[in-house]
Design a protein around this motif. Structure first.
Motif, PDB file in Angstrom:
ATOM      1  N   ASP A   1       8.523  17.327  31.986  1.00  0.00           N
ATOM      2  CA  ASP A   1       8.221  15.901  31.810  1.00  0.00           C
ATOM      3  C   ASP A   1       7.895  15.601  30.350  1.00  0.00           C
ATOM      4  N   ALA A   2       7.178  16.517  29.694  1.00  0.00           N
ATOM      5  CA  ALA A   2       6.817  16.318  28.292  1.00  0.00           C
ATOM      6  C   ALA A   2       8.057  16.306  27.399  1.00  0.00           C
ATOM      7  N   LEU A   3       9.053  17.121  27.736  1.00  0.00           N
ATOM      8  CA  LEU A   3      10.297  17.122  26.964  1.00  0.00           C
ATOM      9  C   LEU A   3      11.000  15.775  27.047  1.00  0.00           C
ATOM     10  N   ILE A   4      10.985  15.177  28.236  1.00  0.00           N
ATOM     11  CA  ILE A   4      11.604  13.858  28.408  1.00  0.00           C
ATOM     12  C   ILE A   4      10.867  12.831  27.551  1.00  0.00           C
ATOM     13  N   ASP A   5       9.524  12.900  27.537  1.00  0.00           N
ATOM     14  CA  ASP A   5       8.745  11.989  26.704  1.00  0.00           C
ATOM     15  C   ASP A   5       8.987  12.221  25.222  1.00  0.00           C
ATOM     16  N   ALA A   6       9.281  13.476  24.851  1.00  0.00           N
ATOM     17  CA  ALA A   6       9.498  13.795  23.441  1.00  0.00           C
ATOM     18  C   ALA A   6      10.667  13.022  22.844  1.00  0.00           C
ATOM     19  N   LEU A   7      11.595  12.584  23.685  1.00  0.00           N
ATOM     20  CA  LEU A   7      12.739  11.812  23.204  1.00  0.00           C
ATOM     21  C   LEU A   7      12.311  10.525  22.508  1.00  0.00           C
TER      22      LEU A   7
ATOM     23  N   GLY B   1      10.062  14.526  17.901  1.00  0.00           N
ATOM     24  CA  GLY B   1      10.334  14.866  19.296  1.00  0.00           C
ATOM     25  C   GLY B   1      11.533  15.774  19.435  1.00  0.00           C
ATOM     26  N   LEU B   2      12.567  15.537  18.606  1.00  0.00           N
ATOM     27  CA  LEU B   2      13.754  16.394  18.637  1.00  0.00           C
ATOM     28  C   LEU B   2      13.384  17.819  18.243  1.00  0.00           C
ATOM     29  N   ASP B   3      12.487  17.956  17.263  1.00  0.00           N
ATOM     30  CA  ASP B   3      12.036  19.286  16.867  1.00  0.00           C
ATOM     31  C   ASP B   3      11.388  20.024  18.041  1.00  0.00           C
ATOM     32  N   LEU B   4      10.599  19.310  18.812  1.00  0.00           N
ATOM     33  CA  LEU B   4       9.931  19.927  19.962  1.00  0.00           C
ATOM     34  C   LEU B   4      10.935  20.366  21.020  1.00  0.00           C
ATOM     35  N   ILE B   5      11.977  19.554  21.236  1.00  0.00           N
ATOM     36  CA  ILE B   5      12.996  19.903  22.231  1.00  0.00           C
ATOM     37  C   ILE B   5      13.777  21.136  21.774  1.00  0.00           C
TER      38      ILE B   5
END
Length: 332
Positions: free
Chosen positions: A21-27, A33-37
């Motif tokens: 869910d956090a990855l979806i929010d990172a967008l 956010g891209l760095d986190l993904i």
């Protein structure tokens, strides 16, 4: 929507579901956010890696595309479905190839017919018959999806128009060792490995030979077992079962692999990053890094023996078949 710091915390300490869910929010957080993904591709949880991989596939950012190119997608591969080919008339498949966009599949059957399939509907589009009376050992679809190459490994090759099932030409050089054939990246040249040391190019439109490439480094002491327009795989003579990966352009060995078992089946991804080997003795499939020679992953098919492998151009589908009438499709 979570704050960026909260997203980082969940990706580090959250449960698997929370991390996804956090990855979806990172967008929603742009470059950060891209760095986190991208970082999540290295997460210890495979489900999180898969979620990150799927999100990056939807991105148009160059960094996302680069991250995908550097990643091993075979980690997520699973069995998808089987194409059953058994009929009273056609009991065995001799060879198979899949077009780059993996929409078209061509099979050469032991009754000397070619069948062209729509992979999405799993229906036969057309059937035609080569003029040669000998059984062909290999088959290839050009990257432009326009022509089809068929060849008998110790004799000759035929080039056919894939759409209408009409022969364009037959190679006019016969050899004691007429090995693998593939197409150049633009589909304009048929490339044959002949006599174990020579790469010959045939102009598909002009129907004639164009300048060839020679590999001088002792290639005559090895057996070519796979080639495409950029990569050659040779087996060294002896009992060590070592296989050398050659770059046709530089004429240098990229790496050496040690593959166990009798005459493993080999294919190379079209981006030249991965080599996939299959066992003729069981259903084991191994994925290798073509630059380092390291084994990355192992898959186990439902087949008792593997006689052929093919990879779609986007790397998202792996086709596995045995010498009977069964083709397994693997992918994400």
């Amino acid at each position: 929507m979570l704050g960026i710091e909260r997203v980082k915390q969940l990706l580090t300490h959250g449960r698997v579901e929370q991390k996804i869910d956090a990855l979806i929010d990172a967008l929603e957080y742009g470059e950060a956010g891209l760095d986190l993904i991208i970082q999540a591709l290295q997460n210890s949880e495979v489900d999180v890696q898969e979620a990150a991989y799927s999100l990056l596939q939807e991105s148009t950012e160059p960094r996302a595309k680069l991250a995908l190119q550097l990643y091993n997608p075979y980690l997520f591969f699973e069995y998808l479905f089987t194409i059953e080919r058994y009929t009273d008339e056609i009991r065995r498949i001799a060879c198979v190839d899949i077009s780059q966009e993996w929409q078209t599949l061509a099979t050469y059957n032991y009754n000397n017919t070619i069948q062209v399939w729509n992979m999405r509907t799993q229906q036969v589009i057309c059937i035609f018959q080569p003029e040669a009376t000998k059984e062909f050992d290999q088959i290839a679809i050009a990257p432009n999806n326009r022509v089809l190459g068929l060849w008998y490994c110790l004799d000759l090759a035929e080039v056919w128009d894939l759409k209408i099932g009409q022969k364009i030409f037959t190679t006019n050089i016969q050899s004691e060792e007429f090995w693998r054939v593939s197409f150049s990246p633009d589909g304009q040249a048929l490339v044959s490995t002949r006599d174990g040391y020579k790469l010959t190019f045939w102009d598909v439109n002009e129907q004639k030979i164009i300048p060839s490439i020679f590999i001088p480094e002792n290639i005559h002491c090895r057996y070519p077992i796979y080639s495409n327009s950029q990569i050659l795989v040779t087996e060294e003579q002896g009992f060590d079962q070592n296989y050398e990966i050659w770059d046709w352009q530089t004429q240098q060995v990229i790496c050496t692999l040690s593959l166990s078992g009798y005459m493993p089946v080999i294919t190379v991804s079209r981006d030249q990053r991965f080599l996939v080997s299959g066992s003729r003795e069981n259903g084991t499939i191994k994925v290798w890094n073509i630059r380092t020679g390291h084994q990355l992953y192992t898959l186990t098919s439902n087949l008792s023996s593997i006689t052929g492998l093919a990879i779609s151009s986007d790397g998202q589908r792996l086709f596995v078949w045995s010498g009977d009438s069964t083709i397994e499709v693997w992918g994400i």
